[in-house]
Design a protein around this motif. Structure first.
Motif, PDB file in Angstrom:
ATOM      1  N   CYS A 135       0.839  -1.206   0.000  1.00 34.69           N
ATOM      2  CA  CYS A 135       0.000   0.000   0.000  1.00 34.69           C
ATOM      3  C   CYS A 135       0.868   1.248   0.000  1.00 34.69           C
ATOM      4  N   ARG A 136       0.306   2.300  -0.562  1.00 34.04           N
ATOM      5  CA  ARG A 136       0.935   3.610  -0.458  1.00 34.04           C
ATOM      6  C   ARG A 136      -0.153   4.672  -0.393  1.00 34.04           C
ATOM      7  N   LEU A 137       0.197   5.743   0.268  1.00 31.63           N
ATOM      8  CA  LEU A 137      -0.699   6.875   0.413  1.00 31.63           C
ATOM      9  C   LEU A 137      -0.128   8.014  -0.419  1.00 31.63           C
ATOM     10  N   GLU A 138      -0.928   8.525  -1.339  1.00 29.39           N
ATOM     11  CA  GLU A 138      -0.517   9.659  -2.156  1.00 29.39           C
ATOM     12  C   GLU A 138      -1.316  10.878  -1.715  1.00 29.39           C
ATOM     13  N   VAL A 139      -0.634  12.020  -1.643  1.00 27.48           N
ATOM     14  CA  VAL A 139      -1.257  13.271  -1.209  1.00 27.48           C
ATOM     15  C   VAL A 139      -1.148  14.285  -2.346  1.00 27.48           C
ATOM     16  N   TYR A 140      -2.290  14.905  -2.681  1.00 20.87           N
ATOM     17  CA  TYR A 140      -2.361  15.872  -3.770  1.00 20.87           C
ATOM     18  C   TYR A 140      -2.932  17.193  -3.271  1.00 20.87           C
ATOM     19  N   SER A 141      -2.409  18.292  -3.820  1.00 15.83           N
ATOM     20  CA  SER A 141      -3.014  19.593  -3.544  1.00 15.83           C
ATOM     21  C   SER A 141      -4.365  19.642  -4.245  1.00 15.83           C
ATOM     22  N   ILE A 142      -5.170  20.605  -3.888  1.00 15.42           N
ATOM     23  CA  ILE A 142      -6.520  20.716  -4.452  1.00 15.42           C
ATOM     24  C   ILE A 142      -6.473  20.960  -5.968  1.00 15.42           C
ATOM     25  N   ASP A 143      -5.345  21.485  -6.468  1.00 17.13           N
ATOM     26  CA  ASP A 143      -5.224  21.700  -7.916  1.00 17.13           C
ATOM     27  C   ASP A 143      -4.599  20.501  -8.643  1.00 17.13           C
ATOM     28  N   GLY A 144      -4.411  19.383  -7.924  1.00 18.44           N
ATOM     29  CA  GLY A 144      -3.972  18.149  -8.557  1.00 18.44           C
ATOM     30  C   GLY A 144      -2.480  17.879  -8.552  1.00 18.44           C
ATOM     31  N   LYS A 145      -1.680  18.741  -7.943  1.00 16.17           N
ATOM     32  CA  LYS A 145      -0.232  18.522  -7.881  1.00 16.17           C
ATOM     33  C   LYS A 145       0.089  17.490  -6.796  1.00 16.17           C
ATOM     34  N   LYS A 146       0.875  16.480  -7.159  1.00 13.81           N
ATOM     35  CA  LYS A 146       1.272  15.467  -6.178  1.00 13.81           C
ATOM     36  C   LYS A 146       2.245  16.090  -5.193  1.00 13.81           C
ATOM     37  N   GLU A 147       1.891  16.052  -3.907  1.00 14.71           N
ATOM     38  CA  GLU A 147       2.682  16.695  -2.855  1.00 14.71           C
ATOM     39  C   GLU A 147       3.493  15.708  -2.022  1.00 14.71           C
ATOM     40  N   GLY A 148       3.129  14.431  -2.060  1.00 12.28           N
ATOM     41  CA  GLY A 148       3.858  13.457  -1.270  1.00 12.28           C
ATOM     42  C   GLY A 148       3.348  12.052  -1.480  1.00 12.28           C
ATOM     43  N   GLU A 149       4.166  11.110  -1.045  1.00 13.86           N
ATOM     44  CA  GLU A 149       3.822   9.697  -1.146  1.00 13.86           C
ATOM     45  C   GLU A 149       4.479   8.958   0.015  1.00 13.86           C
ATOM     46  N   LEU A 150       3.719   8.107   0.674  1.00 12.98           N
ATOM     47  CA  LEU A 150       4.223   7.331   1.805  1.00 12.98           C
ATOM     48  C   LEU A 150       3.883   5.860   1.609  1.00 12.98           C
ATOM     49  N   GLN A 151       4.821   4.987   1.959  1.00 11.61           N
ATOM     50  CA  GLN A 151       4.542   3.557   1.943  1.00 11.61           C
ATOM     51  C   GLN A 151       3.803   3.208   3.236  1.00 11.61           C
ATOM     52  N   ILE A 152       2.749   2.418   3.125  1.00 10.13           N
ATOM     53  CA  ILE A 152       1.939   2.006   4.269  1.00 10.13           C
ATOM     54  C   ILE A 152       1.914   0.472   4.277  1.00 10.13           C
ATOM     55  N   PRO A 153       2.324  -0.166   5.379  1.00 13.76           N
ATOM     56  CA  PRO A 153       2.375  -1.632   5.391  1.00 13.76           C
ATOM     57  C   PRO A 153       1.028  -2.337   5.179  1.00 13.76           C
ATOM     58  N   GLY A 154      -0.067  -1.730   5.596  1.00 12.19           N
ATOM     59  CA  GLY A 154      -1.379  -2.380   5.461  1.00 12.19           C
ATOM     60  C   GLY A 154      -2.281  -1.990   6.612  1.00 12.19           C
TER      61      GLY A 154
END
Length: 93
Positions: A39-58
């Motif tokens: 799993c991974r968590l992706e974070v986007y600004s309200i205008d659609g720009k990818k701001e971050g990504e984190l690996q999540i074990p589950g």
């Protein structure tokens, strides 16, 4: 503090994020009836720009830190094996 419950097309997956709004740190709780891997968590600004990504074990509870994000509204997406399984909105103060 309020919690943000995720939107998921799969009723077997529940994701909670709290507090929301938050300042720098928030928590995410993932509960799935089936085991989750890669799993991974992706974070986007309200205008659609990818701001971050984190690996999540589950499944589990995780404390997430975003000191680099400016105040604003962000959209997050939880993916497993590159397929979106849940998403929601965060407000960073």
């Amino acid at each position: 503090p309020t919690a943000a419950i995720s939107i998921s097309d799969n009723s077997n997956i529940k994701v909670e994020a709290y507090p929301n709004p938050f300042h720098n740190e928030t928590n995410i709780v993932i509960n799935s009836a089936t085991p989750l891997t890669q799993c991974r968590l992706e974070v986007y600004s309200i205008d659609g720009k990818k701001e971050g990504e984190l690996q999540i074990p589950g499944n589990g509870r995780y404390k997430l830190s975003f000191p680099y994000l400016a105040a604003g509204t962000y959209i997050w997406s939880l993916l497993e094996k590159n397929a979106a399984i849940a998403h929601g909105k965060w407000i960073m103060e």
